[in-house]
Write a protein that holds these residues in place. Structure first.
Motif, PDB file in Angstrom:
ATOM      1  N   ASP A   1     -15.244   8.602  -5.403  1.00  0.00           N
ATOM      2  CA  ASP A   1     -15.179   9.120  -4.024  1.00  0.00           C
ATOM      3  C   ASP A   1     -15.055   7.975  -3.046  1.00  0.00           C
ATOM      4  OD1 ASP A   1     -15.382  11.647  -4.807  1.00  0.00           O
ATOM      5  OD2 ASP A   1     -17.405  12.037  -4.042  1.00  0.00           O
TER       6      ASP A   1
ATOM      7  N   ASP B   1      -9.273   3.785  -0.133  1.00  0.00           N
ATOM      8  CA  ASP B   1      -7.813   3.798  -0.270  1.00  0.00           C
ATOM      9  C   ASP B   1      -7.170   4.471   0.937  1.00  0.00           C
ATOM     10  OD1 ASP B   1      -7.932   2.466  -2.627  1.00  0.00           O
ATOM     11  OD2 ASP B   1      -7.714   4.250  -3.896  1.00  0.00           O
ATOM     12  N   VAL B   2      -7.796   5.588   1.372  1.00  0.00           N
ATOM     13  CA  VAL B   2      -7.244   6.301   2.539  1.00  0.00           C
ATOM     14  C   VAL B   2      -7.249   5.369   3.754  1.00  0.00           C
ATOM     15  CG1 VAL B   2      -7.626   8.197   4.150  1.00  0.00           C
ATOM     16  CG2 VAL B   2      -7.877   8.588   1.704  1.00  0.00           C
ATOM     17  N   TRP B   3      -8.393   4.663   3.957  1.00  0.00           N
ATOM     18  CA  TRP B   3      -8.470   3.741   5.097  1.00  0.00           C
ATOM     19  C   TRP B   3      -7.412   2.651   4.986  1.00  0.00           C
ATOM     20  CZ3 TRP B   3     -10.303   5.229   9.323  1.00  0.00           C
ATOM     21  CH2 TRP B   3     -11.450   6.016   9.408  1.00  0.00           C
ATOM     22  N   LYS B   4      -7.149   2.204   3.728  1.00  0.00           N
ATOM     23  CA  LYS B   4      -6.168   1.131   3.520  1.00  0.00           C
ATOM     24  C   LYS B   4      -4.772   1.618   3.949  1.00  0.00           C
ATOM     25  CE  LYS B   4      -4.912  -0.292  -0.595  1.00  0.00           C
ATOM     26  NZ  LYS B   4      -5.207  -0.578  -1.988  1.00  0.00           N
ATOM     27  N   TYR B   5      -4.468   2.891   3.632  1.00  0.00           N
ATOM     28  CA  TYR B   5      -3.142   3.385   4.040  1.00  0.00           C
ATOM     29  C   TYR B   5      -3.064   3.528   5.553  1.00  0.00           C
ATOM     30  CZ  TYR B   5      -2.606   4.184  -0.902  1.00  0.00           C
ATOM     31  OH  TYR B   5      -2.539   3.998  -2.252  1.00  0.00           O
ATOM     32  N   VAL B   6      -4.176   3.923   6.174  1.00  0.00           N
ATOM     33  CA  VAL B   6      -4.154   4.142   7.632  1.00  0.00           C
ATOM     34  C   VAL B   6      -4.107   2.811   8.379  1.00  0.00           C
ATOM     35  CG1 VAL B   6      -5.422   5.132   9.571  1.00  0.00           C
ATOM     36  CG2 VAL B   6      -5.429   6.314   7.384  1.00  0.00           C
TER      37      VAL B   6
ATOM     38  N   ALA C   1     -11.721   6.317  -3.243  1.00  0.00           N
ATOM     39  CA  ALA C   1     -10.682   7.148  -2.632  1.00  0.00           C
ATOM     40  C   ALA C   1     -10.735   7.028  -1.113  1.00  0.00           C
ATOM     41  CB  ALA C   1     -10.878   8.602  -3.053  1.00  0.00           C
ATOM     42  N   GLU C   2     -11.953   7.010  -0.588  1.00  0.00           N
ATOM     43  CA  GLU C   2     -12.110   6.898   0.870  1.00  0.00           C
ATOM     44  C   GLU C   2     -11.544   5.557   1.342  1.00  0.00           C
ATOM     45  OE1 GLU C   2     -16.099   7.535   2.198  1.00  0.00           O
ATOM     46  OE2 GLU C   2     -15.561   6.933   4.237  1.00  0.00           O
TER      47      GLU C   2
END
Ligand SMILES: C[S@@+](CC[C@H](N)C(=O)[O-])C[C@H]1O[C@@H](n2cnc3c(N)ncnc32)[C@H](O)[C@@H]1O
Length: 327
Positions: A16, A22-27, A19-20
């Motif tokens: 979890d 990773d999301v921040w990395k894309y943003v 994943a969180e």
């Protein structure tokens, strides 16, 4: 082509978290590049290169005409990414040097050790040496991360029913940030010297207010004051406590003091904890002009002199205790 399926719902906490992240990395993945560009525009590396040696934060901020607190945040990020490196500098000796002057302090009319070593007291020194202030506040924040859970475990009910709370001498706001996270109904005020709060990070639910606790304290339902009164002598504590009393409601207000209570004799309490409290008393002697650790009798004296009528003490899983004073 077969069907595309969504990844199964993640089952463990580690996944979890990843994943969180990773999301921040894309943003915000571009952030690192943008901050490096900012460092180039400011000329950070050039300034260090032309200086010929490592620089302190205050040297670098004056060379670049930057705000020390903003520059510190940029450098902290870049150091975390290993783009710049913090070398051990003279922070250790700053707090160590006063210990060499401890015997001076013991003399009749002896000069305070910190002043003897640095020419001014700890707080004035911090106002002009912001790198030292940052380091000091980070160290206090580490302690706050241990203290706040211990306070909640030992007497969390002390925060029930409070609409607002002011942390007097709250440093960079770490303690208040944790308090409002645990009690989201509380409006938190982190109150400290202006140069301290100007370098404090933003925190949801916490308003940073700069000022001098000897002049006035922002109004709130209760005042929280942790590891602060032991930095000061009785007269100064009485003055600060009176300012805290003026800041809270006369009927329902309270002051929550977090500080060590030295056992009068070593028979009743925990020997190791008391031993450390006495060690902290030596730290106060070395680092502050008038500070000291107090027995319960000494606490009662200053609290009553400041106009409080009722005092409750709660030991917690720490060197410090929680002392609650009611007007
Ligand atoms: C030992 S630190 C405690 C910080 C924090 N309460 C904690 O426990 O993590 C003492 C704090 O008192 C603040 N302080 C010193 N003089 C002050 C003043 N006159 N008004 C407001 N804050 C002051 C310092 O800047 C420092 O942050």
């Amino acid at each position: 082509m077969g069907e595309i399926q969504r990844e199964p719902i993640l089952e463990n906490e580690e996944e979890d978290t990843q994943a969180e992240l990773d999301v921040w990395k894309y943003v915000f993945g571009f952030g690192e590049m943008a901050v490096v560009k900012c460092a180039i525009e400011l000329g950070i590396a050039d300034a260090i290169e032309s200086h010929g040696d490592s620089m302190t934060l205050s040297e670098l901020s004056s060379a670049l005409a930057c705000s020390p607190s903003q520059l510190y945040r940029i450098l902290r990020f870049l150091m975390h990414r290993n783009i710049f490196k913090q070398t051990p500098n003279n922070q250790g000796p700053i707090m160590l040097a006063p210990w060499h002057a401890l015997s001076t302090r013991a003399l009749a009319n002896g000069m305070p050790s910190f002043e003897k070593a640095h020419g001014e007291d700890l707080w004035s020194y911090g106002a002009t040496n912001l790198a030292h202030t940052q380091l000091f506040n980070e160290a206090m924040a580490c302690n706050a991360r241990l203290m706040i859970p211990a306070i909640f475990e030992g007497c969390g009910e002390v925060f029930d029913g409070l609409g607002s709370l002011v942390d007097v001498g709250g440093g960079n706001g770490t303690a208040m940030g944790l308090l409002v996270k645990a009690c989201p109904w509380i409006k938190g005020i982190n109150f400290d010297l202006p140069h301290v709060v100007s370098g404090a990070p933003n925190c949801d639910g916490v308003e940073h207010v700069g000022g001098d606790m000897f002049q006035s304290v922002p109004k709130a339902d209760a005042a929280f004051i942790m590891n602060v009164l032991h930095d000061w002598g009785d007269e100064e504590c009485i003055q600060v406590l009176k300012k805290c009393r003026e800041a809270i409601p006369k009927q329902k207000g309270k002051i929550i003091i977090i500080d060590p209570v030295v056992e009068e004799d070593n028979k009743t309490g925990d020997y190791k904890l008391n031993d450390f409290r006495l060690m902290l008393d030596m730290v106060m002697m070395a680092h502050t002009n008038t500070g000291k650790e107090r027995t319960m009798k000494e606490w009662e004296y200053i609290i009553k002199e400041a106009g409080f009528n009722q005092i409750t003490v709660k030991p917690i899983r720490a060197v410090q205790s929680v002392i609650i004073a009611f007007p």
